[in-house]
Design an enzyme around this catalytic site. Structure first.
Site: not given
Length: 219
Positions: A9, A11
């Site tokens: 991922d 953020d």
């Protein structure tokens, strides 16, 4: 399990903006002239429930849904959504240990990015961090396509990389989106534990800092 590929991922896993979402939301309530009636914790579950083509549309659907659930005026929620100021996508920095972890992982595994952010915004972040070339595949949120926790983004990424789910692990900070989504695609999950989420999901591996990935927990 023989892992050849690490999905990540972006953020709040690899990078974050200065300042907090809580502060930006409080500012938005103030600019809209609306008394606060929800907080960031209320928004997170909605991020996995709605899809949108723009950040503004995503906020409007999330904030509007919260207002509907609470019996509040939807117009107030939409005003807050429009008053919310997105941070500059280039004003990002690495989370502690993340840059070193990418270097260590990249030396031993193929890396791919799976993010619920839009292509334009996330590409700007990757460029600002100087890590766009670290990933052999990047899967962004696309109009009309499901986002995490739906398995579709993971399935597409695995297909692009030419690997099976059993050959990959996914690293992310959200139990609801990253862990549940990876597991739905048959991929083992590594949860970056930064905040509790009220969901009954358990990851195969848990880390408290990205720096721990220099010695991966799946080996």
């Amino acid at each position: 399990m023989s892992v050849s590929t690490v999905l990540l991922d972006l953020d709040d896993t690899i990078c974050a903006h200065p300042g907090s979402p809580e502060a930006r939301l409080a500012d938005a309530f103030g600019r809209a002239g609306v008394e606060p009636f929800f907080d960031v914790a209320d928004v997170r579950p909605w991020l996995a429930r709605v899809t949108a083509e723009t950040e503004l549309e995503l906020r409007e659907r999330c904030f509007g849904g919260i207002a509907d659930e609470l019996g509040r005026d939807r117009a107030d929620a939409l005003a807050v959504a429009r008053a919310y100021e997105d941070p500059d996508p280039e004003a990002v920095g690495f989370l502690p240990g993340a840059e070193a972890a990418l270097g260590a992982l990249g030396a031993n595994y193929d890396l791919a990015l799976v993010t619920n952010g839009g292509r334009e915004t996330q590409t700007a972040k990757l460029a600002a961090l100087g890590i766009a070339d670290r990933f052999e595949a990047t899967t962004f949120a696309e109009p009309g396509r499901p986002v995490k926790p739906d398995p579709d983004p993971f399935d597409r990424t695995l297909a692009t990389m030419g690997v099976s789910a059993s050959e990959a692990v996914h690293v992310g900070n959200s139990l609801r989106s990253d862990v549940a989504g990876a597991q739905a695609a048959g991929v083992e999950a590594v949860w970056l534990s930064t905040a509790d989420e009220p969901v009954a999901v358990t990851s195969e591996h848990t880390i408290n800092s990205m720096g721990e990935l220099r010695t991966p927990p799946w080996t």
